[in-house]
Motif scaffolding. Structure first.
Motif, PDB file in Angstrom:
ATOM      1  N   TRP A 226      44.480  17.480  43.210  1.00 49.18           N
ATOM      2  CA  TRP A 226      45.071  16.675  42.140  1.00 49.18           C
ATOM      3  C   TRP A 226      44.093  15.596  41.680  1.00 49.18           C
TER       4      TRP A 226
ATOM      5  N   ARG B 265      43.175  23.740  48.734  1.00 45.53           N
ATOM      6  CA  ARG B 265      44.603  23.540  48.477  1.00 45.53           C
ATOM      7  C   ARG B 265      44.813  22.085  48.038  1.00 45.53           C
ATOM      8  N   ASN B 266      46.006  21.829  47.506  1.00 43.14           N
ATOM      9  CA  ASN B 266      46.438  20.467  47.166  1.00 43.14           C
ATOM     10  C   ASN B 266      45.353  19.703  46.396  1.00 43.14           C
TER      11      ASN B 266
ATOM     12  N   THR C 236      39.480  16.920  54.016  1.00 39.64           N
ATOM     13  CA  THR C 236      39.825  16.281  52.749  1.00 39.64           C
ATOM     14  C   THR C 236      38.624  15.558  52.149  1.00 39.64           C
TER      15      THR C 236
ATOM     16  N   ASP D 113      48.611  23.647  42.931  1.00 40.93           N
ATOM     17  CA  ASP D 113      49.772  23.331  43.763  1.00 40.93           C
ATOM     18  C   ASP D 113      50.142  24.469  44.695  1.00 40.93           C
TER      19      ASP D 113
ATOM     20  N   VAL E  72      48.277  17.657  38.572  1.00 38.28           N
ATOM     21  CA  VAL E  72      48.149  18.627  39.655  1.00 38.28           C
ATOM     22  C   VAL E  72      47.318  19.810  39.159  1.00 38.28           C
TER      23      VAL E  72
ATOM     24  N   ALA F  49      51.027  15.931  51.586  1.00 35.59           N
ATOM     25  CA  ALA F  49      51.240  17.241  50.972  1.00 35.59           C
ATOM     26  C   ALA F  49      51.741  17.143  49.541  1.00 35.59           C
ATOM     27  N   GLN F  50      51.858  15.926  49.019  1.00 41.41           N
ATOM     28  CA  GLN F  50      52.430  15.735  47.685  1.00 41.41           C
ATOM     29  C   GLN F  50      51.555  14.787  46.878  1.00 41.41           C
ATOM     30  N   ALA F  51      51.272  15.164  45.643  1.00 42.02           N
ATOM     31  CA  ALA F  51      50.446  14.331  44.777  1.00 42.02           C
ATOM     32  C   ALA F  51      51.217  13.099  44.321  1.00 42.02           C
TER      33      ALA F  51
END
Length: 245
Positions: A241, A238-239, A169, A55, A52, A44-46
């Motif tokens: 990056w 979403r998400n 993904t 976000d 980004v 959940a975090q780049a």
């Protein structure tokens, strides 16, 4: 060569040969340069060195692909970006060449249509090379048009689609095409894609800009943005990056 230099060279070669013969591990050790240290992030975090692009908060990194207007017209709600049908494609303000890209996407849980009419969108690398986004779970369409394909060019190695409404993904390694000064192609674009952590494109050569009708061709260009397609279906993202390479 002077006799002293020649003898010195023989001595160095002899010393190296002796090291090899004795199995000296130092001969294959590289100490410099040292790779930079980054925080790899999480699902959940780049990563700490990533740009980004979305976000979950706003579309500050995006504009309308049609006229460059800002903010782009898609919907942002509960940390999710969703296509607003009829508003057109959106693209990043920043432009890139070689990069690593991470995108999470979801087709509608309620299945409507079939084939290319089922949860259709696309990720256009450098605004013109399309990685297809589609609900290809238990659905039939042409092989080089399903999810994970380089649209109308190269089918995926496998169909790795999850079901409608599930988050999926794409992890992409992209090498931009290079051109000679006269506009002729020097080297084509290359792409590797993991779909839901499964390899579906393995250093694939891209034949040129995506065409719906006709053969793909190249036209000289420099760095360009990432474009997301409005194909009329409420596909979500979403998400997002990117790391420059």
């Amino acid at each position: 060569m002077k006799k002293q230099s020649f003898l010195l060279s023989l001595a160095i070669i002899g010393s190296l040969s002796a090291c090899v013969a004795q199995g000296d591990p130092k001969l294959s050790e590289q100490w410099k340069p040292v790779p930079p240290v980054i925080n790899p992030g999480s699902s959940a975090q780049a990563p700490s060195d990533a740009i980004v692009l979305f976000d979950g908060k706003n579309l500050s990194e995006w504009v309308s692909a049609k006229d460059g207007s800002s903010p782009a017209g898609w919907l942002v709600e509960n940390g999710i970006l969703t296509v607003k049908a009829g508003t057109g494609d959106i693209k990043t303000k920043q432009q890139f060449e070689d990069f690593q890209l991470h995108v999470e996407w979801r087709t509608p849980a309620k299945v409507e249509g079939d084939g290319q009419g089922r949860g259709n969108s696309g990720i256009f690398l450098m605004e013109q090379y399309e990685l297809q986004v589609l609900d290809s779970y238990g659905s039939t369409t042409y092989s080089n048009g399903q999810a994970g394909s380089i649209y109308k060019q190269t089918m995926p190695l496998v169909n790795a689609c999850k079901g409608p409404g599930e988050w999926q993904t794409y992890d992409v390694i992209f090498t931009a095409p290079r051109f000679h000064d006269n506009g002729m192609l020097k080297s084509p674009a290359k792409i590797t894609v993991l779909h839901n952590n499964i390899l579906v494109q393995n250093n694939t050569t891209i034949a040129g800009a995506t065409e719906y009708i006709g053969l793909a061709t190249y036209k000289k260009h420099g760095p360009l943005g990432i474009k997301l397609q409005d194909h009329g279906n409420p596909v979500s993202f979403r998400n997002i990056w990117l790391r420059k390479l």
